[in-house]
Design a protein around this motif. Structure first.
Motif, PDB file in Angstrom:
ATOM      1  N   SER A  80      -5.909 -38.806  16.592  1.00 58.38           N
ATOM      2  CA  SER A  80      -5.904 -39.702  15.432  1.00 58.38           C
ATOM      3  C   SER A  80      -6.332 -41.127  15.786  1.00 58.38           C
ATOM      4  O   SER A  80      -6.661 -41.913  14.900  1.00 58.38           O
ATOM      5  N   GLU A  81      -6.320 -41.446  17.077  1.00 55.55           N
ATOM      6  CA  GLU A  81      -6.766 -42.785  17.468  1.00 55.55           C
ATOM      7  C   GLU A  81      -8.287 -42.944  17.333  1.00 55.55           C
ATOM      8  O   GLU A  81      -8.827 -44.060  17.354  1.00 55.55           O
ATOM      9  N   LEU A  82      -9.003 -41.806  17.196  1.00 48.82           N
ATOM     10  CA  LEU A  82     -10.445 -41.863  16.936  1.00 48.82           C
ATOM     11  C   LEU A  82     -10.646 -42.240  15.472  1.00 48.82           C
ATOM     12  O   LEU A  82     -10.358 -41.450  14.569  1.00 48.82           O
ATOM     13  N   ASN A  83     -11.126 -43.435  15.235  1.00 51.25           N
ATOM     14  CA  ASN A  83     -11.313 -43.920  13.866  1.00 51.25           C
ATOM     15  C   ASN A  83     -12.768 -44.348  13.698  1.00 51.25           C
ATOM     16  O   ASN A  83     -13.219 -45.309  14.338  1.00 51.25           O
ATOM     17  N   VAL A  84     -13.503 -43.621  12.840  1.00 47.95           N
ATOM     18  CA  VAL A  84     -14.943 -43.891  12.658  1.00 47.95           C
ATOM     19  C   VAL A  84     -15.244 -44.401  11.246  1.00 47.95           C
ATOM     20  O   VAL A  84     -16.390 -44.364  10.804  1.00 47.95           O
ATOM     21  N   THR A  85     -14.225 -44.890  10.579  1.00 47.82           N
ATOM     22  CA  THR A  85     -14.380 -45.332   9.188  1.00 47.82           C
ATOM     23  C   THR A  85     -15.445 -46.402   9.055  1.00 47.82           C
ATOM     24  O   THR A  85     -16.381 -46.273   8.251  1.00 47.82           O
ATOM     25  N   GLN A  86     -15.308 -47.480   9.828  1.00 47.80           N
ATOM     26  CA  GLN A  86     -16.233 -48.599   9.697  1.00 47.80           C
ATOM     27  C   GLN A  86     -17.644 -48.213  10.112  1.00 47.80           C
ATOM     28  O   GLN A  86     -18.627 -48.617   9.486  1.00 47.80           O
ATOM     29  N   ALA A  87     -17.736 -47.405  11.165  1.00 51.30           N
ATOM     30  CA  ALA A  87     -19.063 -46.981  11.640  1.00 51.30           C
ATOM     31  C   ALA A  87     -19.790 -46.168  10.568  1.00 51.30           C
ATOM     32  O   ALA A  87     -20.990 -46.363  10.328  1.00 51.30           O
ATOM     33  N   LEU A  88     -19.066 -45.265   9.893  1.00 53.13           N
ATOM     34  CA  LEU A  88     -19.686 -44.454   8.841  1.00 53.13           C
ATOM     35  C   LEU A  88     -20.069 -45.311   7.644  1.00 53.13           C
ATOM     36  O   LEU A  88     -21.132 -45.124   7.042  1.00 53.13           O
ATOM     37  N   ALA A  89     -19.200 -46.256   7.295  1.00 43.59           N
ATOM     38  CA  ALA A  89     -19.495 -47.141   6.161  1.00 43.59           C
ATOM     39  C   ALA A  89     -20.707 -48.017   6.465  1.00 43.59           C
ATOM     40  O   ALA A  89     -21.589 -48.204   5.612  1.00 43.59           O
ATOM     41  N   ASP A  90     -20.765 -48.552   7.681  1.00 46.32           N
ATOM     42  CA  ASP A  90     -21.901 -49.405   8.072  1.00 46.32           C
ATOM     43  C   ASP A  90     -23.200 -48.605   8.058  1.00 46.32           C
ATOM     44  O   ASP A  90     -24.247 -49.116   7.639  1.00 46.32           O
ATOM     45  N   TYR A  91     -23.136 -47.352   8.512  1.00 46.88           N
ATOM     46  CA  TYR A  91     -24.348 -46.528   8.517  1.00 46.88           C
ATOM     47  C   TYR A  91     -24.784 -46.207   7.090  1.00 46.88           C
ATOM     48  O   TYR A  91     -25.982 -46.156   6.794  1.00 46.88           O
ATOM     49  N   GLY A  92     -23.809 -46.015   6.208  1.00 50.85           N
ATOM     50  CA  GLY A  92     -24.137 -45.776   4.806  1.00 50.85           C
ATOM     51  C   GLY A  92     -24.866 -46.959   4.197  1.00 50.85           C
ATOM     52  O   GLY A  92     -25.859 -46.800   3.472  1.00 50.85           O
ATOM     53  N   THR A  93     -24.390 -48.159   4.506  1.00 47.30           N
ATOM     54  CA  THR A  93     -25.038 -49.376   4.012  1.00 47.30           C
ATOM     55  C   THR A  93     -26.442 -49.508   4.595  1.00 47.30           C
ATOM     56  O   THR A  93     -27.402 -49.860   3.884  1.00 47.30           O
ATOM     57  N   HIS A  94     -26.555 -49.200   5.888  1.00 47.92           N
ATOM     58  CA  HIS A  94     -27.856 -49.282   6.564  1.00 47.92           C
ATOM     59  C   HIS A  94     -28.861 -48.305   5.953  1.00 47.92           C
ATOM     60  O   HIS A  94     -30.001 -48.670   5.644  1.00 47.92           O
ATOM     61  N   MET A  95     -28.431 -47.048   5.747  1.00 50.14           N
ATOM     62  CA  MET A  95     -29.348 -46.039   5.211  1.00 50.14           C
ATOM     63  C   MET A  95     -29.695 -46.289   3.751  1.00 50.14           C
ATOM     64  O   MET A  95     -30.770 -45.905   3.286  1.00 50.14           O
TER      65      MET A  95
END
Length: 321
Positions: A80-95
């Motif tokens: 659960s310490e693996l948190n990719v929320t911001q990375a996925l959101a940033d990639y969504g904005t980028h794409m």
């Protein structure tokens, strides 16, 4: 010998796993035959896998959504310490910036990164929230393209939803072409005129609202009215037409040929429209006869109506509704 000009195909964003690319957490894919077989002749697909793009491996630990369904976190299902929320959101904005020329997007259903709705969001007690949420990447992407036609692959198995989505994709592409030529009051009015009966089928009340909007823009800047009009248009087209609204449109279009049809032809047209209304025949049957009468008795106003052919005929989308 002159070469045949290339046909411009609208671009569609798509979750890469739906194109048969082995990018899922378990190293597999979720190939959609609708995407890889039925639609490839008519669209150029732009595949993306946000989880791979942000550096997660193949195979990899599966992620899941937890917390507030309206604002969930994407964490590892084991760690659960693996948190990719911001990375996925940033990639969504980028794409969303990168894919500025697409006319629609097909997302992988139930995915914590790509799902559009009803994605499981787990609570502290380990039970998913009742309503579910939206994938992190999809949420960020769609926030930047609120008018873009989007759909999940599973829902496209429904023939009504499939026809509705493809209709919206081509309407979006049509609008982009209008923008490239520069918005004018005349251009807006003519665009709306072509979509009259399509709007009447999808959302009769909104057709009247949009007509009034354009009717009152005599001194308005079309570049101000245009975006508002388009947003309302795409919202209206998202509402699926029914047998009742289709029947209403068929009767309206049939009215243009009352003076030129024989009594027998008129009876046959009414019979097929009634059969369609009752679900005996698909929409393509009365439409085909209507187009036949249009060829026999050309009417420029009817001929320009998007409703008659909102998408390529060979897709046969109206054979199943």
């Amino acid at each position: 010998m002159t070469s045949t000009p290339a046909i411009h195909k609208p671009k569609l964003g798509v979750s890469a796993c739906l194109m048969g690319v082995e990018v899922r957490f378990n190293g597999g894919h979720k190939e959609s035959h609708l995407c890889t077989r039925s639609l490839t002749e008519y669209f150029d697909f732009v595949p993306a896998c946000p989880e791979v793009a942000i550096g997660m491996g193949i195979p990899r630990e599966a992620i899941r959504l937890i917390g507030d369904p309206a604002n969930p976190q994407a964490v590892g299902s084991v760690h659960s310490e693996l948190n990719v929320t911001q990375a996925l959101a940033d990639y969504g904005t980028h794409m969303a910036t990168e894919m500025d020329d697409i006319c629609g997007y097909i997302f992988m259903q139930k995915s914590p990164s790509c799902g559009l709705e009803r994605v499981k969001v787990y609570q502290d007690n380990g039970v998913p929230a009742t309503d579910g949420g939206r994938g992190i990447y999809a949420q960020a992407f769609c926030a930047r393209h609120p008018n873009l036609p989007v759909e999940e692959d599973g829902r496209l198995n429904d023939p009504v939803l499939r026809e509705n989505f493809i209709t919206r994709v081509f309407a979006y592409a049509d609008w982009q072409a209008l923008l490239r030529n520069g918005l004018t009051r005349r251009g807006l009015t003519e665009f709306h005129s072509r979509y009259k009966y399509q709007l009447m089928a999808n959302h009769p009340a909104q057709y009247r609202v949009l007509g009034k909007m354009l009717g009152s823009m005599a001194k308005s800047d079309p570049n101000e009215v245009g975006p508002r009009y388009f947003s309302e248009l795409m919202s209206a087209l998202k509402k699926c037409a029914t047998r009742g609204t289709h029947t209403n449109v068929l009767q309206h279009l049939n009215g243009y040929f009352k003076k030129t049809m024989s009594a027998g032809d008129s009876q046959e047209m009414q019979r097929l429209i009634a059969q369609y209304r009752r679900g005996v025949v698909p929409l393509v049957v009365p439409l085909t006869l209507l187009k036949h009468h249009l060829r026999q008795n050309p009417d420029p106003y009817v001929a320009q109506q998007i409703y008659l052919q909102p998408h390529p005929e060979n897709l046969s989308l109206r054979n199943a509704i």
